[in-house]
Design a protein around this motif. Structure first.
Motif, PDB file in Angstrom:
ATOM      1  N   LEU A 367      76.576 -48.230 -22.328  1.00 56.41           N
ATOM      2  CA  LEU A 367      75.191 -48.132 -21.888  1.00 56.41           C
ATOM      3  C   LEU A 367      74.276 -47.914 -23.085  1.00 56.41           C
ATOM      4  O   LEU A 367      74.704 -47.361 -24.110  1.00 56.41           O
ATOM      5  CB  LEU A 367      75.026 -46.962 -20.911  1.00 56.41           C
ATOM      6  N   ALA A 368      73.028 -48.299 -22.936  1.00 51.95           N
ATOM      7  CA  ALA A 368      72.042 -47.949 -23.942  1.00 51.95           C
ATOM      8  C   ALA A 368      71.946 -46.435 -24.007  1.00 51.95           C
ATOM      9  O   ALA A 368      72.153 -45.740 -23.000  1.00 51.95           O
ATOM     10  CB  ALA A 368      70.687 -48.559 -23.583  1.00 51.95           C
ATOM     11  N   THR A 369      71.616 -45.916 -25.180  1.00 46.01           N
ATOM     12  CA  THR A 369      71.660 -44.461 -25.386  1.00 46.01           C
ATOM     13  C   THR A 369      70.795 -43.717 -24.377  1.00 46.01           C
ATOM     14  O   THR A 369      71.226 -42.722 -23.780  1.00 46.01           O
ATOM     15  CB  THR A 369      71.216 -44.120 -26.820  1.00 46.01           C
ATOM     16  N   GLU A 370      69.574 -44.188 -24.162  1.00 43.66           N
ATOM     17  CA  GLU A 370      68.678 -43.503 -23.224  1.00 43.66           C
ATOM     18  C   GLU A 370      69.259 -43.514 -21.811  1.00 43.66           C
ATOM     19  O   GLU A 370      69.248 -42.502 -21.102  1.00 43.66           O
ATOM     20  CB  GLU A 370      67.289 -44.168 -23.212  1.00 43.66           C
ATOM     21  N   ALA A 371      69.774 -44.668 -21.405  1.00 41.61           N
ATOM     22  CA  ALA A 371      70.355 -44.773 -20.062  1.00 41.61           C
ATOM     23  C   ALA A 371      71.587 -43.893 -19.926  1.00 41.61           C
ATOM     24  O   ALA A 371      71.815 -43.268 -18.882  1.00 41.61           O
ATOM     25  CB  ALA A 371      70.710 -46.228 -19.762  1.00 41.61           C
ATOM     26  N   LEU A 372      72.407 -43.836 -20.995  1.00 40.43           N
ATOM     27  CA  LEU A 372      73.615 -43.019 -20.965  1.00 40.43           C
ATOM     28  C   LEU A 372      73.280 -41.557 -20.724  1.00 40.43           C
ATOM     29  O   LEU A 372      73.837 -40.921 -19.817  1.00 40.43           O
ATOM     30  CB  LEU A 372      74.381 -43.177 -22.282  1.00 40.43           C
ATOM     31  N   TYR A 373      72.376 -41.013 -21.508  1.00 41.50           N
ATOM     32  CA  TYR A 373      72.102 -39.583 -21.385  1.00 41.50           C
ATOM     33  C   TYR A 373      71.314 -39.252 -20.123  1.00 41.50           C
ATOM     34  O   TYR A 373      71.395 -38.128 -19.606  1.00 41.50           O
ATOM     35  CB  TYR A 373      71.437 -39.053 -22.659  1.00 41.50           C
ATOM     36  N   ALA A 374      70.601 -40.232 -19.584  1.00 41.68           N
ATOM     37  CA  ALA A 374      69.994 -40.029 -18.266  1.00 41.68           C
ATOM     38  C   ALA A 374      71.087 -39.887 -17.211  1.00 41.68           C
ATOM     39  O   ALA A 374      71.015 -39.029 -16.320  1.00 41.68           O
ATOM     40  CB  ALA A 374      69.070 -41.198 -17.928  1.00 41.68           C
ATOM     41  N   LYS A 375      72.135 -40.726 -17.326  1.00 47.08           N
ATOM     42  CA  LYS A 375      73.251 -40.635 -16.378  1.00 47.08           C
ATOM     43  C   LYS A 375      74.039 -39.338 -16.565  1.00 47.08           C
ATOM     44  O   LYS A 375      74.486 -38.725 -15.597  1.00 47.08           O
ATOM     45  CB  LYS A 375      74.176 -41.848 -16.536  1.00 47.08           C
ATOM     46  N   VAL A 376      74.246 -38.947 -17.817  1.00 46.48           N
ATOM     47  CA  VAL A 376      74.941 -37.688 -18.077  1.00 46.48           C
ATOM     48  C   VAL A 376      74.159 -36.531 -17.469  1.00 46.48           C
ATOM     49  O   VAL A 376      74.726 -35.617 -16.856  1.00 46.48           O
ATOM     50  CB  VAL A 376      75.145 -37.469 -19.593  1.00 46.48           C
ATOM     51  N   SER A 377      72.839 -36.572 -17.621  1.00 50.60           N
ATOM     52  CA  SER A 377      71.997 -35.534 -17.035  1.00 50.60           C
ATOM     53  C   SER A 377      72.158 -35.499 -15.518  1.00 50.60           C
ATOM     54  O   SER A 377      72.265 -34.420 -14.914  1.00 50.60           O
ATOM     55  CB  SER A 377      70.532 -35.790 -17.401  1.00 50.60           C
ATOM     56  N   GLU A 378      72.204 -36.685 -14.876  1.00 49.57           N
ATOM     57  CA  GLU A 378      72.413 -36.740 -13.427  1.00 49.57           C
ATOM     58  C   GLU A 378      73.744 -36.106 -13.037  1.00 49.57           C
ATOM     59  O   GLU A 378      73.839 -35.382 -12.032  1.00 49.57           O
ATOM     60  CB  GLU A 378      72.376 -38.195 -12.950  1.00 49.57           C
ATOM     61  N   LEU A 379      74.799 -36.404 -13.828  1.00 47.34           N
ATOM     62  CA  LEU A 379      76.107 -35.805 -13.559  1.00 47.34           C
ATOM     63  C   LEU A 379      76.047 -34.290 -13.650  1.00 47.34           C
ATOM     64  O   LEU A 379      76.592 -33.570 -12.804  1.00 47.34           O
ATOM     65  CB  LEU A 379      77.140 -36.317 -14.571  1.00 47.34           C
ATOM     66  N   ILE A 380      75.423 -33.791 -14.693  1.00 44.91           N
ATOM     67  CA  ILE A 380      75.331 -32.352 -14.906  1.00 44.91           C
ATOM     68  C   ILE A 380      74.579 -31.692 -13.755  1.00 44.91           C
ATOM     69  O   ILE A 380      74.983 -30.633 -13.246  1.00 44.91           O
ATOM     70  CB  ILE A 380      74.625 -32.054 -16.254  1.00 44.91           C
ATOM     71  N   ILE A 381      73.502 -32.339 -13.317  1.00 39.12           N
ATOM     72  CA  ILE A 381      72.708 -31.785 -12.207  1.00 39.12           C
ATOM     73  C   ILE A 381      73.514 -31.799 -10.914  1.00 39.12           C
ATOM     74  O   ILE A 381      73.562 -30.811 -10.173  1.00 39.12           O
ATOM     75  CB  ILE A 381      71.391 -32.573 -12.047  1.00 39.12           C
ATOM     76  N   SER A 382      74.174 -32.945 -10.609  1.00 41.44           N
ATOM     77  CA  SER A 382      74.932 -33.050  -9.360  1.00 41.44           C
ATOM     78  C   SER A 382      76.089 -32.060  -9.317  1.00 41.44           C
ATOM     79  O   SER A 382      76.471 -31.596  -8.241  1.00 41.44           O
ATOM     80  CB  SER A 382      75.452 -34.477  -9.160  1.00 41.44           C
ATOM     81  N   ASN A 383      76.643 -31.724 -10.470  1.00 43.19           N
ATOM     82  CA  ASN A 383      77.744 -30.762 -10.510  1.00 43.19           C
ATOM     83  C   ASN A 383      77.270 -29.325 -10.675  1.00 43.19           C
ATOM     84  O   ASN A 383      78.077 -28.419 -10.872  1.00 43.19           O
ATOM     85  CB  ASN A 383      78.721 -31.117 -11.631  1.00 43.19           C
ATOM     86  N   LYS A 384      75.954 -29.121 -10.632  1.00 43.99           N
ATOM     87  CA  LYS A 384      75.350 -27.780 -10.607  1.00 43.99           C
ATOM     88  C   LYS A 384      75.808 -26.934 -11.794  1.00 43.99           C
ATOM     89  O   LYS A 384      76.218 -25.780 -11.649  1.00 43.99           O
ATOM     90  CB  LYS A 384      75.671 -27.082  -9.283  1.00 43.99           C
ATOM     91  N   ILE A 385      75.739 -27.541 -12.985  1.00 49.15           N
ATOM     92  CA  ILE A 385      76.111 -26.838 -14.212  1.00 49.15           C
ATOM     93  C   ILE A 385      74.975 -25.915 -14.622  1.00 49.15           C
ATOM     94  O   ILE A 385      73.809 -26.324 -14.663  1.00 49.15           O
ATOM     95  CB  ILE A 385      76.418 -27.851 -15.345  1.00 49.15           C
ATOM     96  N   ASP A 386      75.293 -24.674 -14.940  1.00 45.52           N
ATOM     97  CA  ASP A 386      74.271 -23.685 -15.253  1.00 45.52           C
ATOM     98  C   ASP A 386      73.765 -23.780 -16.689  1.00 45.52           C
ATOM     99  O   ASP A 386      72.607 -23.481 -16.964  1.00 45.52           O
ATOM    100  CB  ASP A 386      74.827 -22.274 -15.012  1.00 45.52           C
ATOM    101  N   ARG A 387      74.666 -24.154 -17.614  1.00 50.54           N
ATOM    102  CA  ARG A 387      74.267 -24.177 -19.019  1.00 50.54           C
ATOM    103  C   ARG A 387      74.980 -25.317 -19.732  1.00 50.54           C
ATOM    104  O   ARG A 387      76.159 -25.578 -19.490  1.00 50.54           O
ATOM    105  CB  ARG A 387      74.631 -22.841 -19.678  1.00 50.54           C
TER     106      ARG A 387
END
Length: 813
Positions: A367-387
């Motif tokens: 993925l393009a870098t911006e798209a990749l980290y947007a997806k990573v952010s979505e994963l982190i949010i969906s998995n309710k990561i605190d930090r």
């Protein structure tokens, strides 16, 4: 990617029932428990011997999933989502993956064999990733389900694929070949794994070679048995140590801790060094070398990259950390697909409510870098990561994509600031690409203990649970016993896994065990089977459910319940039907009924009893008498009190031996941990715990010299002795010493000599090639706990529960 998913979905053989098909689909799931399921997910409701995902569709709809592939639509889900109705959902998943694979045209490397597939895949990824955007199977995803899930992760930016294919019996490889469609094939070492699924080694090779039917080239270790079975139309690219007719001729020699390979390839002659000496690693490295040669890499590049090969850790590990933390160690890879897997694992194993992820830059996402980290952010949010703690130049740029995030340019910067970081009472996932050397972070966060560990295979626990679930009638619930520190394996960690698998109840012996689980965040109802009257207040405080087994205990609990103004607090009534250990006997039932009738402070959640001979078919009459008495007494209680609680009498052996008496629930104990008293059933269970240590010191002694306390062993000839740092304080019976017991060193028995000490034991390693620091196995696959128990005239329970809590538990998947 969303359009490709929809196109692939539309091409499976299915009847579509729902609203107009959506185009914004970007993920495929088969796990109802994953927090990553959502509106853009297509869920395949797989049906197996042990489970049926259709049961969870209602919950998934509530969580936002709208698209399902099913064999039927559950009655309470009709018109609530979109459904692709198929005959077989696994076949549909494989069709979908095959359709999806056909949308991409770039080189695909397909690997199969008995051993080395995952190692070769990971090394090839390392060797080729400087020049290609590689998509590869995450972990060991090489099965009938794993392969499709791996292939579905391809996207437009990838230009090289590396996928494993593993089979265990006939007629499996045809399906995997259609999904992977490899252009380059690699056949790794053929060994004895899964021999039982084939009539002969020849049949196994023929089946594996089916993966390469349409490949441009097959890379393999040349030998006559394989040569005779290869389709002559396939272009082969072979190597050998002794056959000069092979495409590549290799000779080798050991230099210090490395192996020097001399390569003869046509007119090219050059040397390479690899940092391994064992035979398996050398063969795996040569398989990788052959790909580099086929891709026409120059000698200098091959030499530089091959010398940097490294040991591959293929397991996610759970370890105890500092400051009451739990560490999930996945410190050798960082790519998008494996991050999704690691986050699911974090959810199944989180010991603490607070969840932290330490994450390096992510590579090879396609993925393009911006798209990749947007997806990573979505994963982190969906998995309710605190930090989130990000480490790397790139992830630092995207720090604002994450809530509560701090970043460091490199691992050294994190280590330098470690003293200022606040870690405590949290579960920490450590996920980093190898170049970031996250093992330094693991070392800082890991609780320091000695080198003896009990490794717990969480996959095996899941398998054994599902094995026994498959024996249950529909709607029969399951309680799993996690008393005695999970039979010595680790109570909280196993309870987390069982909660993830949605078991109905957990069982503990005493209140403190249940309190520990509740404090660890366990939400599943917990029954306390042997509560003391003094623990009733604590049981109520922590919302545990006591087993009441006598009138004295009942009156004591009712008194406290009344004082606390409780209403309908759950309790469980234990009946004595012949075990004569705990429980209400028949002559006390009338008084029990009188005490409970009209009482609203408590609610009887279940009525239970315990069988004394469920594992001994010679006592069938006694067992049936127990069941008959249980039926009589429990029915009387239910009739007189006008209640309809759960009833349960079967333990592990009972599940298999008395299938007609499952009632409303069964209690699974030692079977979960891979132990059965039935020889045939034992073959179907997987080993869970492996107790391992290391060699502390090796010494040579002469004839007449002795070893250990009391000179119990005196050498008759020159003998080599290894000392192992584990003793009876760690749970090793002293009776296992003096030549009766043994440990395994590199697959060879090394017998224990002399008396076992409190913290050490000594073994005879004469004739065994070993060195200080080498790993040894005390029990696991061989010897098993059942074997040791038989030799010591005891039961496997005692062997397992004797392992001291000072022995570090390492959980892995």
């Amino acid at each position: 990617m969303s359009q490709k998913i929809l196109n692939s979905l539309q091409r499976i053989i299915a009847k579509y029932i729902g609203s107009p098909e959506r185009t914004n689909l970007d993920s495929v799931s088969i796990d109802s428990r994953s927090l990553q399921n959502g509106p853009q997910t297509v869920f395949f409701a797989l049906v197996g011997v042990h489970s049926d995902a259709h049961l969870y569709i209602k919950d998934l709809i509530a969580n936002g999933v709208q698209n399902f592939v099913v064999t039927h639509i559950p009655d309470d889900c009709k018109e609530k989502a979109n459904f692709y109705v198929v005959e077989n959902t696994l076949t549909a998943l494989q069709q979908f993956a095959s359709n999806y694979r056909s949308l991409f045209e770039f080189p695909i490397i397909g690997l199969t064999g008995s051993n080395g597939k995952t190692i070769v895949k990971e090394w090839l990824n390392f060797l080729l990733s400087p020049d290609y955007n590689v998509i590869r199977s995450p972990k060991s995803y090489n099965s009938q389900i794993g392969v499709p899930l791996s292939v579905i992760a391809i996207n437009e930016k990838h230009n090289l694929g590396i996928f494993e294919a593993g089979i265990s019996t006939r007629s499996e490889m045809d399906k995997l070949e259609q999904i992977i469609k490899p252009t380059i094939g690699i056949l790794t070492n053929i060994g004895t794994a899964h021999d039982e699924g084939f009539a002969s080694t020849e049949e196994k090779i023929i089946e594996k070679l089916k993966l390469f039917e349409h490949a441009e080239v097959l890379i393999y270790h040349k030998n006559k048995s394989i040569d005779a079975l290869i389709n002559p139309e396939i272009n082969s690219f072979s190597w050998s140590f002794n056959d000069k007719s092979a495409s590549v001729f290799v000779s080798k020699k050991s230099v210090l801790d490395k192996t020097v390979l001399n390569i003869e390839f046509g007119k090219n002659h050059f040397e390479i060094k690899i940092p391994f000496q064992d035979e398996a690693s050398v063969e795996n490295a040569i398989s990788c070398l052959m790909v580099l040669l086929y891709f026409e890499y120059d000698a200098a590049t091959i030499q530089n990259r091959m010398e940097l090969l490294y040991p591959v850790e293929m397991r996610l590990k759970v370890k105890n950390g500092i400051n009451n933390c739990s560490i999930i160690d996945d410190s050798y890879s960082s790519d998008f697909q494996s991050l999704k897997i690691a986050l699911d694992f974090l959810e199944s194993q989180k010991q603490y409510k607070k969840k932290t992820v330490i994450l390096s830059d992510i590579f090879q996402s396609g993925l393009a870098t911006e798209a990749l980290y947007a997806k990573v952010s979505e994963l982190i949010i969906s998995n309710k990561i605190d930090r989130v703690i990000g480490i790397g130049e790139t992830i630092s740029v995207f720090e604002n994509e994450f809530d509560n995030c701090v970043t460091f340019k490199n691992t050294a910067a994190f280590v330098a600031d470690f003293e200022n970081m606040d870690f405590g009472n949290e579960t920490i996932l450590i996920k980093g690409a190898r170049s970031f050397q996250f093992e330094e972070i693991v070392y800082l966060l890991e609780e320091k203990t000695h080198e003896t560990v009990l490794e717990i295979n969480l996959n095996a626990i899941s398998y054994n649970l599902n094995f026994f679930k498959s024996k249950l009638k529909p709607k029969v619930k399951i309680m799993v016993m996690v008393k005695a520190f999970g039979y010595g394996n680790g109570g909280l960690e196993i309870a987390k896994l069982l909660e993830y698998h949605k078991v109905d109840y957990l069982g503990v012996a005493f209140a403190d065990e249940g309190i520990s689980l509740k404090n660890g965040g366990i939400q599943v109802p917990i029954m306390v089977l042997n509560p003391e009257n003094t623990s009733f207040s604590a049981i109520i405080q922590h919302q545990l459910e006591p087993e009441i087994y006598c009138l004295k205990g009942l009156y004591a609990f009712l008194k406290i319940a009344k004082q606390k103004n409780l209403e309908y607090f759950p309790i469980h009534i234990k009946l004595d039907t012949g075990m004569h250990r705990l429980g209400f006997e028949e002559n006390t039932i009338d008084e029990l009924i009188a005490a409970l009738k009209g009482n609203t402070t408590i609610q009887i959640k279940s009525i239970l009893s315990h069988m004394a001979t469920s594992d001994d078919l010679e006592h069938m009459d006694f067992a049936h008498a127990q069941i008959a008495l249980f039926e009589k007494l429990s029915s009387k209680l239910m009739s007189e009190l006008q209640i309809n609680p759960l009833r349960h009498i079967l333990n592990t052996s009972g599940i298999s031996n008395f299938p007609d008496s499952q009632y409303d629930m069964v209690r699974l104990g030692i079977g979960l941990y891979g132990v059965s008293n039935d020889a045939e059933e034992q073959k179907q269970l997987e080993n869970v715990g492996s107790l391992k240590s290391v060699i502390s010191q090796i010494r040579a002694i002469g004839p007449g010299e002795s070893v250990g306390y009391g000179r119990r062993f005196v050498a008759e000839k020159p003998t080599k002795i290894a000392t192992i740092p584990i003793g009876y304080a760690d749970g090793i019976s002293r009776g296992w010493g003096n030549g009766l017991g043994f440990v395994m060193i590199k697959g060879t028995k090394a017998y224990i000599v002399g008396s076992i000490c409190m913290d050490m034991l000594m073994v005879d390693v004469t004739g065994i090639e070993c060195k200080e620091g080498d790993s040894i196995l005390i029990f696991g696959e061989n010897p098993t706990v059942s074997f040791i128990a038989e030799k010591l005239n005891t039961i496997p329970y005692e062997i397992l529960t004797s392992v001291s809590q000072r022995v570090k538990r390492v959980f892995y998947r």
